[in-house]
Design a protein around this motif. Structure first.
Motif, short mmCIF file in Angstrom:
data_model
loop_
_atom_site.label_atom_id
_atom_site.label_comp_id
_atom_site.label_asym_id
_atom_site.label_seq_id
_atom_site.Cartn_x
_atom_site.Cartn_y
_atom_site.Cartn_z
N MET A 262 0.73 -1.09 -0.14
CA MET A 262 0.05 -0.01 0.05
C MET A 262 1.05 1.16 -0.14
SD MET A 262 -3.15 -0.81 2.63
CE MET A 262 -4.13 0.34 1.40
N VAL A 263 0.56 2.31 -0.38
CA VAL A 263 0.99 3.50 -0.54
C VAL A 263 0.10 4.72 0.11
CG1 VAL A 263 2.45 5.12 -1.75
CG2 VAL A 263 2.47 2.79 -2.48
N LEU A 264 0.70 5.29 0.93
CA LEU A 264 0.04 6.62 1.52
C LEU A 264 0.55 7.70 1.00
CD1 LEU A 264 -0.43 5.79 5.26
CD2 LEU A 264 -1.92 5.04 3.35
N VAL A 271 -0.06 8.36 8.74
CA VAL A 271 1.62 8.27 8.55
C VAL A 271 1.95 8.18 9.91
CG1 VAL A 271 3.52 9.17 7.67
CG2 VAL A 271 1.51 8.83 6.22
N ALA A 272 1.95 9.32 10.50
CA ALA A 272 2.40 9.52 11.81
C ALA A 272 1.93 8.14 12.94
CB ALA A 272 2.20 10.78 12.56
N ARG A 273 0.85 7.82 13.00
CA ARG A 273 0.39 6.83 13.87
C ARG A 273 0.80 5.62 13.75
NH1 ARG A 273 -5.96 8.37 14.41
NH2 ARG A 273 -5.69 9.97 12.97
N ILE A 274 1.02 5.27 12.39
CA ILE A 274 1.38 3.76 12.09
C ILE A 274 2.59 3.32 11.80
CG2 ILE A 274 -1.10 3.33 11.05
CD1 ILE A 274 0.34 3.19 8.33
N THR A 275 3.72 4.62 11.85
CA THR A 275 5.09 4.51 11.50
C THR A 275 5.64 3.87 12.70
OG1 THR A 275 5.13 6.37 10.05
CG2 THR A 275 6.93 5.58 10.79
N THR A 276 6.47 2.82 12.42
CA THR A 276 7.16 2.12 13.70
C THR A 276 8.38 3.03 14.00
OG1 THR A 276 8.68 0.97 11.94
CG2 THR A 276 6.39 -0.30 12.76
N GLY A 307 9.97 7.01 -2.28
CA GLY A 307 9.33 6.47 -1.03
C GLY A 307 10.04 5.66 0.00
N VAL A 308 9.50 5.72 1.16
CA VAL A 308 9.84 4.96 2.41
C VAL A 308 8.88 4.15 3.09
CG1 VAL A 308 10.65 5.65 4.71
CG2 VAL A 308 11.24 6.87 2.86
N TRP A 309 9.29 3.03 3.47
CA TRP A 309 8.65 2.07 4.41
C TRP A 309 8.12 2.60 5.61
CZ3 TRP A 309 10.07 -2.89 7.18
CH2 TRP A 309 9.04 -3.50 7.79
N THR A 310 6.89 2.43 6.14
CA THR A 310 6.54 2.82 7.43
C THR A 310 6.78 1.85 8.43
OG1 THR A 310 4.30 1.73 7.27
CG2 THR A 310 4.38 4.30 6.66
N GLY A 311 7.07 0.75 7.96
CA GLY A 311 7.35 -0.38 9.11
C GLY A 311 6.17 -1.11 9.38
N ALA A 312 5.05 -0.66 8.82
CA ALA A 312 3.58 -1.21 9.42
C ALA A 312 3.39 -2.20 8.09
CB ALA A 312 2.73 -0.18 9.30
N PRO A 324 3.18 -4.69 2.94
CA PRO A 324 3.71 -3.42 3.82
C PRO A 324 3.16 -2.16 3.42
CG PRO A 324 5.19 -4.47 1.80
CD PRO A 324 3.94 -5.43 1.84
N ILE A 325 3.20 -1.28 4.05
CA ILE A 325 2.53 -0.02 4.13
C ILE A 325 3.67 0.95 3.57
CG2 ILE A 325 1.08 1.97 4.83
CD1 ILE A 325 -0.19 -0.25 6.76
N TRP A 326 3.93 1.95 2.56
CA TRP A 326 4.74 2.69 2.16
C TRP A 326 4.16 4.17 1.96
CZ3 TRP A 326 10.29 1.73 0.24
CH2 TRP A 326 10.41 0.27 0.34
#
Length: 877
Positions: A262-264, A271-276, A307-312, A324-326
């Motif tokens: 997924m991409v946000l 973004v801020a809430r799910i990023t590890t 892009g960057v992976w959020t870790g989620a 993965p969510i990017w």
RNA sequence: GCCGGGAUGGCGGAAUGGUAGACGCUACGGACUUAAAAUCCGUUGCCCGCAAGGGCGUGUGGGUUCGAGUCCCAUUCCCGGCACCA
């Protein structure tokens, strides 16, 4: 023969301009007794002072139509006005220290003089000037109505900020990431602003384009693209280990089994809430970097995906897979939900992203055998898609949407690219937004009875200078007020409206320009609306024309006007170009080098050109008096290039009718035209010939009777009568279709026929008849000359004489020229009587010597006869 | 890349599937004039021919048709718009 005085426009033109003023020609009235109405409208201009021929082209076109419809007996509305709010007035104020109002009204005066010089007639009693309280009061009224209906609202958002104009801009006013007027790179700022909910009308604005057959296809295509309807579904992906769900929009829900990540958008709220914690630093850096980037950078076409992976992880609801969510800036915050499911197998953008970051790619639509490409976006049977397997795209979409609805995951959804219209501007010279901010009641509309909220006159020019917030915010005497609700101390909104608000309904105000109770009286509006022919520049294809359509629909919904579309016919005219000095060039071998980089750049020319390239481009090299070599080329007339042929000097030297013919004849009106001395000469020669045709025969013409029996005409007389009626048909049809150039060409042909006739036959009743009909047909194009010539024979205006009627009988010739072909090639022609039998015609054709030669020794296989035109004999051997 | 519109003489441009180049500009020749301007007359798509006439010709290649600038397919180039819109 009367002595030939010369055609003298300077004597003729002022006289008839005064006369038209006196008789109130083109003073509109809702006189339904006439049975038919014509609302002819040209886009009202920003009053810029002295006008050049480029400005005059569409006004001339409108004037031709208005005069012609008058001759045809229509009730005609041909109004004019001024789009008078806007930045140039402020800039002039800052530059010259003159108040925006004085500057504007001075320009209006100048522009009016130019229009009058050209003989362009308007109903000035309906003149509209948007910067007057009498007009903008109704802007405020309409705004309040929109507020009542929930269509005007306030929202805090990232908006387009033009650093030069020191104001925000609407989406439509940002072209390639730059302010449409200033050309400055637009920045994003988070601000609370007023919006109009044009998106509520998206579907109607789109669908009703199909009801506009008399609009250019290209304008409709641009509007369709701008509205950007797409049909798909909106549905949720749960986030692993969170209560949050990510909602996405997709036009291809059928590919959900292939969603491998997924991409946000970086601005997405989750973004801020799910990023590890491990990814936090990288994500924050990416988000910050995105903010720094300009719109232009973000839109550069050759940009690599980043892009960057959020870790989620999210859970793919179709197959339960963890994906993965990017975050990536190729997903835009403002469209859809600001998040996507990425399906690299079926989407090229996702494919590129997946390749770059090593993400999984699963095809869910079977590509054709031998498919070499990357993402496959066409139709095909579903694969790797569980219960969708084997279904083609359309079926698969329906099935998956039904499944989503059943599971409560999502549903079908239509999305539009159109955004709401941001109308707040942090500028002085505009309509004050009629809203009050009260600490206890919040936002309170100004009561209708308190309208207009008058724009204060700022005395010090420094007060006008843009400072990043509205100049009115520095004037407590303006903004301090009492709350209409609680009576407490409150503040007025200090922003002004986008000037496109003003132009979104001015055409309705013309129908009832002095109404003090309503923006306009519905009865009057319903009499005139819709505009039958609207004429203006293509640059408004989206902006003005979309907003005007929106306003018309809104005012229709309020019950103020029946029309749902404002402009029945739209015509976008081509620009007028003038020969332009690009400046000195030096010749180095075969290469030209420009010495004036500024002008060169303005005209989009490269630094150097070969002689051959220069010649191919239609440019000319001219040696100036000082011996220097200059590069000249045609370019759109503009103040800044100084290549405009100014109306005043031209009309005083040459004449208005000459200018009008020059403009109308040079090219089809939708094309660009190059204003040339040769073109002017041609127009002069033509009008002079018309003038002499009458003046040299005046005594005889006056003495001649006009009575004759058309059916009894013969020979040259009949031929002239026939040519006249062919011309009446041609000119009438051409005017209907705005083909002014070919209408004038037809008139030139008839003039040639009249001169030839005169030489051989002298003045006769048919001649007099034809000359007078000629003058009538000339009238829309060269009104002064026509009126002058007409008054030799009549005491009332040529525009009050009914347009010549077509005698269908006259078109039927008693002879015609038969073209004879052998195997499709012309081998002879002969004149044949119209009542000759087909048999007779075949015989005559074959008797032609040259035809005989081509038939000799051949077998006739077939003969095709096109009545009154052509015989084609097909032979073999 | 997608969408819209184009491509016809030296130039601007005309041509409901039926005479390609109307009309105008330019250029050339002629008349008038002491001369020039203006005006008027004539020629002006290319090639061959004294002429009659013939051949070629509407970006390119095919097709449909008795007949194509026009309709169909393909293709090139030009102009305009949009363009990471899921």
């Amino acid at each position: 023969m009367v002595t030939t005085d010369r055609y003298n426009p300077h004597e003729i033109e002022p006289k008839w301009q005064k006369y038209w003023e006196q008789i109130g020609l083109l003073r509109a009235s809702e006189d339904s007794g006439r049975g038919k109405k014509a609302y002819i409208l040209v886009m009202f201009p920003y009053p810029s002072g002295d006008l050049h021929m480029g400005h005059l082209k569409n006004y001339t076109m409108g004037d031709v139509l208005a005069r012609w419809r008058t001759q045809q007996g229509y009730s005609v509305l041909h109004p004019f006005g001024w789009d008078a709010f806007g930045l140039p007035a402020e800039n002039a104020a800052l530059k010259f220290g003159i108040s925006p109002a004085d500057w504007t009204f001075g320009n209006i005066q100048q522009s009016k003089e130019s229009l009058a010089l050209m003989g362009i007639q308007y109903d000035w009693s309906r003149e509209v000037t948007t910067c007057t309280p009498a007009y903008y009061k109704w802007n405020q009224w309409i705004f309040l109505k929109m507020y009542e209906k929930g269509l005007a609202y306030r929202k805090k958002s990232y908006v387009n900020w033009d650093p030069v104009e020191q104001s925000v801009l609407a989406n439509e006013q940002v072209i390639d990431g730059r302010g449409w007027r200033s050309g400055a790179l637009v920045e994003k700022r988070e601000l609370e602003q007023w919006y109009l909910k044009i998106t509520d009308y998206a579907e109607r604005l789109l669908a009703d384009l199909d009801k506009l057959p008399r609009w250019p296809e290209k304008v409709k295509a641009m509007q369709r693209a701008w509205i950007g309807k797409s049909v798909g579904a909106e549905f949720d992906f749960p986030v692993k280990g969170h209560a949050h769900k990510i909602r996405v929009f997709s036009t291809r829900p059928d590919t959900i089994f292939g969603a491998t990540f997924m991409v946000l958008a970086p601005e997405h709220e989750l973004v801020a809430r799910i990023t590890t914690p491990e990814q936090k630093e990288a994500v924050e850096a990416y988000v910050a970097a995105t903010r720094m980037k300009s719109e232009v950078e973000r839109q550069r076409e050759d940009r690599e995906k980043t892009g960057v992976w959020t870790g989620a992880y999210a859970i793919n609801p179709a197959n339960g897979k963890e994906i993965p969510i990017w975050i990536a800036d190729y997903v835009l915050a403002g469209y859809g939900t600001g998040a996507i499911m990425a399906v690299p197998g079926q989407d090229q953008r996702d494919w590129e992203f997946a390749e770059k970051f090593g993400l999984e790619i699963i095809r869910t639509v079977e590509p054709p055998a031998g498919w070499q490409g990357q993402a496959y976006t066409e139709d095909g049977p579903a694969i790797n898609s569980g219960f969708l397997n084997g279904l083609y795209v359309e079926e698969a979409k329906q099935k998956i949407i039904a499944w989503m609805e059943e599971k409560g995951i999502g549903q079908a959804k239509v999305n539009y690219r159109l955004r709401d219209w941001l109308i707040s501007r942090q500028r002085y010279w505009g309509t004050p937004i009629p809203m009050i901010h009260c600490d206890s009641c919040g936002i309170v509309p100004v009561p209708y009875e308190d309208l207009p909220v008058v724009l204060p006159t700022l005395k010090d020019v420094e007060d006008i200078r843009p400072k990043g917030k509205s100049p009115l915010a520095a004037h407590p005497e303006f903004y301090q007020c009492t709350c209409p609700k609680c009576g407490g101390i409150a503040q007025r909104d200090t922003d002004t409206m986008d000037t496109f608000f003003d132009s979104s309904w001015y055409f309705l105000r013309y129908t009832d320009a002095h109404n003090e109770n309503l923006p306009f009286d519905p009865t009057k509006a319903n009499f005139w609306m819709p505009v039958d022919q609207y004429i203006g520049g293509i640059e408004h294809a989206i902006l003005h024309l979309l907003y005007a359509r929106f306003f018309t629909k809104f005012l229709h919904d309020l019950g103020l006007v029946e029309a749902e579309e404002p402009f029945e016919g739209l015509f976008t005219q081509g620009m007028v170009q003038g020969w332009t000095d690009v400046g000195e060039v030096v010749l180095e071998g075969q290469t030209l080098r420009f010495k004036n980089p500024e002008r060169r750049a303005k005209l989009e020319l490269p630094e150097t050109l070969t002689l051959e390239e220069a010649q191919k481009s239609g440019a000319e090299l001219r040696t100036h008096e000082d011996g220097t070599l200059h590069f000249w080329k045609p370019a759109t007339m503009s103040k800044s290039l100084g290549n405009g042929v100014m109306v005043g000097p031209f009309v005083r030297e040459q004449g208005a009718d000459i200018a009008r013919i020059t403009i109308l004849f040079a090219a089809p009106p939708e094309n660009e035209m190059v204003w040339t001395e040769e073109g002017v000469q041609g127009a002069w020669r033509y009008l002079n010939r018309v003038y002499r045709l009458v003046s040299e025969n005046l005594t005889e013409l006056k003495a001649q009777s006009e009575t004759f029996e058309p059916a009894e005409l013969e020979g040259a007389h009949k031929a002239l009568y026939q040519k006249l009626h062919q011309t009446i048909k041609k000119v009438t049809d051409d005017l209907e279709a705005l083909r002014f150039n070919t209408a004038i060409a037809a008139l030139m042909e008839l003039l040639n026929a009249l001169s030839d006739y005169r030489k051989e036959q002298g003045v006769s009743p048919v001649f007099r008849h034809a000359v007078l009909r000629y003058v009538q047909m000339l009238a829309p194009f060269a009104p002064h000359l026509a009126e002058e010539l007409w008054h030799h024979f009549h005491t009332t205006s040529v525009f009050h004489a009914p347009w010549p009627t077509l005698d269908e009988e006259a078109l039927k010739a008693d002879h015609f020229e038969l073209v004879v072909q052998v195997n499709g090639r012309v081998r002879g022609r002969t004149t044949v009587s119209s009542n000759a039998s087909e048999e007779e015609i075949r015989r005559l054709a074959k008797a032609l010597p040259n035809v005989q030669q081509h038939l000799e020794g051949k077998e006739v296989v077939k003969e095709i006869y096109v009545p009154k035109k052509l015989l084609n004999i097909v032979v073999r051997g």
